[in-house]
Design a protein around this motif. Structure first.
Motif, short mmCIF file in Angstrom:
data_model
loop_
_atom_site.label_atom_id
_atom_site.label_comp_id
_atom_site.label_asym_id
_atom_site.label_seq_id
_atom_site.Cartn_x
_atom_site.Cartn_y
_atom_site.Cartn_z
N VAL A 14 0.85 -1.19 0.00
CA VAL A 14 0.00 0.00 0.00
C VAL A 14 0.88 1.24 0.00
N SER A 15 0.51 2.22 -0.82
CA SER A 15 1.24 3.48 -0.85
C SER A 15 0.30 4.66 -0.67
N TYR A 16 0.82 5.69 -0.04
CA TYR A 16 0.17 7.00 -0.03
C TYR A 16 1.03 7.87 -0.93
N GLY A 17 0.65 8.04 -2.16
CA GLY A 17 1.52 8.76 -3.08
C GLY A 17 2.89 8.10 -3.07
N PRO A 18 3.93 8.88 -2.77
CA PRO A 18 5.29 8.31 -2.78
C PRO A 18 5.62 7.50 -1.52
N VAL A 19 4.77 7.57 -0.51
CA VAL A 19 5.07 6.89 0.76
C VAL A 19 4.57 5.45 0.73
N LEU A 20 5.55 4.53 0.79
CA LEU A 20 5.20 3.11 0.84
C LEU A 20 4.91 2.76 2.31
N ALA A 21 3.65 2.41 2.60
CA ALA A 21 3.27 2.18 4.00
C ALA A 21 3.24 0.70 4.37
N VAL A 37 -2.89 -7.66 15.34
CA VAL A 37 -1.75 -7.08 14.65
C VAL A 37 -1.14 -6.04 15.58
N LEU A 38 0.12 -6.27 15.95
CA LEU A 38 0.81 -5.40 16.89
C LEU A 38 1.86 -4.58 16.16
N GLY A 39 2.22 -3.47 16.76
CA GLY A 39 3.26 -2.65 16.17
C GLY A 39 3.19 -1.23 16.72
N GLY A 40 4.29 -0.53 16.66
CA GLY A 40 4.34 0.83 17.19
C GLY A 40 3.71 1.85 16.26
N ASN A 41 3.87 3.12 16.63
CA ASN A 41 3.36 4.21 15.80
C ASN A 41 3.96 4.14 14.41
N GLY A 42 3.09 4.26 13.41
CA GLY A 42 3.58 4.33 12.04
C GLY A 42 3.98 3.00 11.44
N ALA A 43 3.74 1.90 12.16
CA ALA A 43 4.13 0.59 11.64
C ALA A 43 3.27 0.18 10.45
N GLY A 44 2.07 0.75 10.35
CA GLY A 44 1.18 0.44 9.22
C GLY A 44 -0.09 -0.28 9.62
N LYS A 45 -0.39 -0.30 10.90
CA LYS A 45 -1.55 -1.03 11.39
C LYS A 45 -2.86 -0.46 10.85
N SER A 46 -3.02 0.84 10.96
CA SER A 46 -4.26 1.46 10.44
C SER A 46 -4.36 1.30 8.94
N THR A 47 -3.22 1.40 8.28
CA THR A 47 -3.19 1.24 6.83
C THR A 47 -3.71 -0.13 6.42
N SER A 53 -10.93 -2.53 4.63
CA SER A 53 -12.28 -1.94 4.68
C SER A 53 -12.61 -1.09 3.46
N GLY A 54 -11.64 -0.89 2.58
CA GLY A 54 -11.91 -0.10 1.38
C GLY A 54 -11.92 1.40 1.64
N THR A 55 -11.31 1.83 2.76
CA THR A 55 -11.31 3.26 3.08
C THR A 55 -9.99 3.95 2.75
N LEU A 56 -9.05 3.20 2.14
CA LEU A 56 -7.76 3.80 1.79
C LEU A 56 -7.90 5.06 0.96
N ARG A 57 -8.84 4.99 0.02
CA ARG A 57 -9.00 6.10 -0.93
C ARG A 57 -9.32 7.42 -0.22
N PHE A 58 -9.98 7.31 0.96
CA PHE A 58 -10.30 8.53 1.71
C PHE A 58 -9.08 9.13 2.37
N HIS A 59 -7.96 8.39 2.33
CA HIS A 59 -6.70 8.89 2.90
C HIS A 59 -5.67 9.07 1.79
N ARG A 60 -6.15 9.15 0.57
CA ARG A 60 -5.27 9.31 -0.60
C ARG A 60 -4.26 8.18 -0.71
N GLY A 61 -4.69 6.99 -0.32
CA GLY A 61 -3.81 5.83 -0.44
C GLY A 61 -4.40 4.83 -1.41
N GLY A 62 -3.57 3.85 -1.77
CA GLY A 62 -4.06 2.82 -2.67
C GLY A 62 -3.24 1.54 -2.56
#
Ligand code: ATP
Length: 245
Positions: A14-21, A37-47, A53-62
């Motif tokens: 999954v990427s947000y523009g140039p950011v590979l998440a 799924v465990l992991g610290g801040n920014g690990a990619g859990k929400s992503t 859930s198909g909500t990536l597009r609302f965060h400009r991700g794909g």
């Protein structure tokens, strides 16, 4: 049997523009289980949850590679409404309830797009049995509830859709230990009633007590996975990944 599988994630990127998440993420949530799924801040859990859930597009991700399937059908690429219609419902992080709507109105909003024909009244009854405090506060604005009550409402709203699978994003974040324990009990109860759960948490001890299997994400990759009891018992895992001394 075919069509009866749970959630299957394969080689997901999954990427947000140039950011590979996320990259190369594969995981399974068997039907009827709780997987963490465990992991610290920014690990990619929400992503990860957004990709399901198909909500990536609302965060400009794909999604740039891989797939997500549920119950034998493909979810990746599907619109959020289609994902909900298949019975997969996300409880967003930060317990985003509709603050200016009443508790009752929030619950009713959750019934929109319900996948089965079960009446909203029936769903409402079971949610209020699970969270009696929501019945007491039915006419109150959601923004006036305590943090724990808002989390209950966020979960209750998701349950109004009669989900087969619940995606939970850090449900105990910022809650006092007693309230966090209550939320954990509720997740256990929801699962016991037959709903499959994918739980994303920074609270590793809590998540491992609920889950049968867990994955650790670090900088967008799965670095470790296994039975929850094994992860919880491993000294190295506790120190390195879970911050438990
Ligand atoms: P947290 O617990 O802080 O929410 P997380 O494990 O859920 O962390 P994500 O929110 O999935 O992590 O973020 C993973 C990576 O993607 C991070 O590097 C983050 O900065 C980046 N990211 C998340 N959302 C966006 C976005 N909308 N645009 C650009 N980058 C994003």
């Amino acid at each position: 049997p075919p069509g009866d599988s749970g959630l299957v994630v394969r080689d997901l990127a999954v990427s947000y523009g140039p950011v590979l998440a996320l990259r190369g993420v594969s995981l399974d949530v068997p039907r009827g289980s709780v997987v963490a799924v465990l992991g610290g801040n920014g690990a990619g859990k929400s992503t990860l949850l957004r990709a399901v859930s198909g909500t990536l597009r609302f965060h400009r991700g794909g999604i740039t590679a891989g797939e997500v399937g549920f119950g034998g059908t493909r979810l990746s690429g599907a619109a959020t409404s289609a994902v909900v219609a298949r019975g997969v419902v996300q409880v967003p992080e930060g317990r985003r309830v509709f603050a200016r709507m009443t508790v009752e109105e929030n619950l009713r909003a959750g019934a929109l797009g319900a996948p089965d024909r079960r009446s909203a009244a029936e769903a409402r009854e079971s949610v209020l049995a699970l969270f009696p405090v929501l019945a007491e506060r039915a006419g109150q604005r959601a923004g006036l509830l305590s943090g724990g009550e808002q989390q209950m409402l966020a979960i209750g709203r998701a349950l109004m859709a009669g989900p087969r699978m619940l995606l939970l994003d850090e449900p105990t974040l910022g809650l006092a230990p007693m309230m966090a324990a209550r939320i954990a009990d509720t997740v256990r109860e929801i699962n016991a009633r037959g709903t499959t759960v994918l739980l994303v948490e920074q609270n590793a001890a809590m998540a491992l007590s609920l889950a049968s299997h867990a994955y650790v994400l670090e900088v967008g990759e799965v670095v470790l996975s296994g039975p929850a009891a094994e992860l919880a018992a491993s000294d190295e895992v506790r120190r390195r990944y879970l911050g438990i001394e």
